[in-house]
Design a protein around this motif. Structure first.
Motif, PDB file in Angstrom:
ATOM      1  N   UNK A  18       0.846  -1.213   0.000  1.00 19.18           N
ATOM      2  CA  UNK A  18       0.000   0.000   0.000  1.00 19.18           C
ATOM      3  C   UNK A  18       0.874   1.254   0.000  1.00 19.18           C
ATOM      4  N   UNK A  19       1.995   1.185   0.742  1.00 20.19           N
ATOM      5  CA  UNK A  19       2.903   2.337   0.796  1.00 20.19           C
ATOM      6  C   UNK A  19       3.480   2.634  -0.591  1.00 20.19           C
ATOM      7  N   UNK A  20       3.909   1.557  -1.284  1.00 22.30           N
ATOM      8  CA  UNK A  20       4.456   1.749  -2.645  1.00 22.30           C
ATOM      9  C   UNK A  20       3.392   2.307  -3.586  1.00 22.30           C
ATOM     10  N   UNK A  21       2.169   1.794  -3.456  1.00 20.50           N
ATOM     11  CA  UNK A  21       1.072   2.271  -4.309  1.00 20.50           C
ATOM     12  C   UNK A  21       0.798   3.745  -4.025  1.00 20.50           C
ATOM     13  N   UNK A  22       0.887   4.127  -2.754  1.00 23.17           N
ATOM     14  CA  UNK A  22       0.642   5.523  -2.386  1.00 23.17           C
ATOM     15  C   UNK A  22       1.689   6.446  -2.997  1.00 23.17           C
ATOM     16  N   UNK A  23       2.883   5.883  -3.269  1.00 22.78           N
ATOM     17  CA  UNK A  23       3.930   6.680  -3.926  1.00 22.78           C
ATOM     18  C   UNK A  23       3.713   6.751  -5.437  1.00 22.78           C
ATOM     19  N   UNK A  24       2.628   6.164  -5.927  1.00 21.07           N
ATOM     20  CA  UNK A  24       2.279   6.275  -7.341  1.00 21.07           C
ATOM     21  C   UNK A  24       2.666   5.064  -8.176  1.00 21.07           C
ATOM     22  N   UNK A  25       3.184   3.991  -7.557  1.00 22.55           N
ATOM     23  CA  UNK A  25       3.560   2.805  -8.338  1.00 22.55           C
ATOM     24  C   UNK A  25       2.332   1.940  -8.597  1.00 22.55           C
ATOM     25  N   UNK A  26       2.352   1.291  -9.755  1.00 23.79           N
ATOM     26  CA  UNK A  26       1.239   0.414 -10.121  1.00 23.79           C
ATOM     27  C   UNK A  26       1.497  -0.980  -9.512  1.00 23.79           C
ATOM     28  N   UNK A  27       1.147  -1.122  -8.247  1.00 20.73           N
ATOM     29  CA  UNK A  27       1.446  -2.368  -7.534  1.00 20.73           C
ATOM     30  C   UNK A  27       0.282  -3.337  -7.688  1.00 20.73           C
ATOM     31  N   UNK A  28       0.596  -4.593  -8.030  1.00 21.18           N
ATOM     32  CA  UNK A  28      -0.452  -5.625  -8.032  1.00 21.18           C
ATOM     33  C   UNK A  28      -0.239  -6.473  -6.780  1.00 21.18           C
ATOM     34  N   UNK A  29      -1.242  -6.495  -5.941  1.00 21.10           N
ATOM     35  CA  UNK A  29      -1.083  -7.209  -4.690  1.00 21.10           C
ATOM     36  C   UNK A  29      -1.649  -8.611  -4.788  1.00 21.10           C
ATOM     37  N   UNK A  30      -0.763  -9.573  -4.613  1.00 20.06           N
ATOM     38  CA  UNK A  30      -1.188 -10.980  -4.558  1.00 20.06           C
ATOM     39  C   UNK A  30      -0.873 -11.483  -3.152  1.00 20.06           C
ATOM     40  N   UNK A  31      -0.997 -10.593  -2.187  1.00 19.94           N
ATOM     41  CA  UNK A  31      -0.531 -10.940  -0.839  1.00 19.94           C
ATOM     42  C   UNK A  31      -1.650 -11.235   0.146  1.00 19.94           C
ATOM     43  N   UNK A  32      -2.858 -10.783  -0.138  1.00 23.66           N
ATOM     44  CA  UNK A  32      -3.881 -10.922   0.905  1.00 23.66           C
ATOM     45  C   UNK A  32      -4.838 -12.078   0.656  1.00 23.66           C
TER      46      UNK A  32
END
Ligand code: PLP
Length: 416
Positions: free
Chosen positions: A43-57
């Motif tokens: 979430x922190x990386x996404x908040x910095x504007x990166x297009x993060x795909x989360x496969x963690x939850x």
């Protein structure tokens, strides 16, 4: 009066203590769940504007079905706003009994059911009801992150029994029996399993039951929260075997099968004595769980399973998509999960490799590398007692999964 009040100020009473809070020792026994820690980082990386795909939850990406939402809205209008009975509304407990009979062939009476704040609390209630200091609890690895910590919190000793990729991450009856000692109090497992997606068959559960029949002191905590997400046909419960029935605590809940994670409704079915013990514990901790969510759960359990089946079909399609993509990556060992919504590949081939001077020593390093470089979040197997693996959750859209799999492939292939 004023001076008496002054004297009772905590800082004066405890002025000999340091400024640090004096936290209980038990906090040293447990860790923050790494699944949650990883989600926070992404979430922190996404908040910095990166297009993060989360496969963690471990969370369905589907919305709660509409008829359940409607039931919750109606519950508010009907006045479901007061404290609830500690073990849950009688109507919900009876709906749970019907569900156990219909789906699992298990005959419970309502006084054998305790409804809790998520399956997590039902599990914790069971552990608190059974485990004393020094008691051993056998946990097959890989295991769900909280099992070991729940046992440790009660000052019990988790005894890990290892399963490997070659065993499709399932332990054998011989391994189980070899781990039993006079101190063994319980066995705790999930099927379908988080994190591996492995599912124990009827025959495999029967073989476990035959072992437990020889050890009448051991209880079995069977976590069936992924019951409705199986790709093998019918889900099987270990509580169905007569010789051990009274010693099995069957855990389930609304989170996964009904896409109701935030509603926080879980439950257990057990002997009358164990259910009463769990109710007693819960009565001092949280009391009865949320009224509106319970009212909606009655409708969910008694209603159509069509949305659940549709979600299951989507998970199966995604499982196939992910497995097919992972098989294209040289060196990656992959199981064939039969349930839940996780794949648990073995990444040991990539340990010791580097990218631009960054060396990957552990599964955690690999997850951090893929997060920072490829913007894909997964969870290290270390969190689940399997340091040679990572957990990929495929509870996300097919489109995102396609992109994420391509990124993982690129990320792994550029390691040398
Ligand atoms: N058991 C397993 C194996 C899980 O994966 C989870 C959630 O991720 C739970 C229990 C907790 O479920 P709940 O949301 O009902 O507390």
């Amino acid at each position: 009066m004023d001076s008496a009040r002054q004297l009772n100020k905590p800082e004066q009473l405890y002025s000999h203590f340091s400024d640090m809070p004096q936290l209980a020792q038990r906090l040293n026994y447990i860790q923050e769940p790494q699944t949650i820690a990883m989600a926070k980082l992404s979430r922190e990386l996404a908040a910095q504007g990166h297009d993060v795909i989360s496969l963690s939850l471990g969370e369905p990406d589907f919305a709660t079905p509409k008829h359940i939402l409607d039931a919750a809205k109606a519950a508010l209008d009907k006045g479901y706003v007061f404290y609830t009975p500690v073990a849950g509304y009688p109507e919900l407990r009876s709906a749970i009994c019907d569900k156990f009979l219909r789906d699992n062939g298990l005959a419970f009476k309502p006084d054998q059911i305790v409804v809790s704040t998520g399956a997590k609390q039902a599990l914790m209630n069971a552990v608190m009801a059974l485990v004393d200091k020094g008691d051993e609890v056998i946990i097959p690895t890989p295991y769900w992150v909280s099992y070991s910590e729940m046992v440790r919190l009660m000052e019990g000793i988790p005894v890990f029994v290892r399963s490997t990729l070659e065993q499709n991450y399932k332990i054998t009856p011989a391994q189980l029996e070899a781990a039993i000692t006079p101190k063994t109090k319980a066995f705790m497992f999930s099927s379908p399993c988080n994190p591996t997606g492995s599912v124990y068959s009827l025959q495999e559960l029967k073989a476990f039951a035959e072992v437990f029949a020889r050890y009448p002191r051991i209880h079995i905590i069977a976590d069936e929260i992924y019951e409705y997400i199986t790709f093998t046909g019918k889900h099987e419960s270990i509580a169905q075997f007569d010789a051990i029935r009274d010693r099995v605590i069957t855990i389930n809940g609304m989170s996964k099968g009904f896409a109701m994670t935030g509603w926080r409704i879980g439950y257990l079915g057990a002997s009358k004595e164990i259910a009463a013990a769990c109710e007693k514990i819960q009565g001092q901790f949280t009391s009865g769980t949320n009224a509106i969510a319970q009212a909606a759960s009655i409708v969910a359990l008694n209603g159509t399973r069509e949305p659940t089946n549709a979600m299951r079909n989507a998970y199966e399609r995604r499982r196939n998509l992910v497995i097919n993509r992972l098989k294209e990556i040289k060196g990656l060992g992959c199981n064939n999960p039969e349930g839940a919504f996780y794949v648990f590949p073995d990444i040991s081939h990539f340990l010791g490799k580097s990218y631009q001077g960054q060396r990957i020593e552990t599964a955690t390093d690999l997850c951090m590398y893929l997060l920072n470089t490829m913007h894909v979040a997964m969870v290290t197997g270390e969190a689940f007692g399997a340091p040679e693996c990572v957990r990929i959750s495929y509870a996300t859209s097919d489109d995102k999964l396609e992109i994420a799999m391509q990124r993982i492939k690129t990320g792994l292939e550029q390691l040398s």
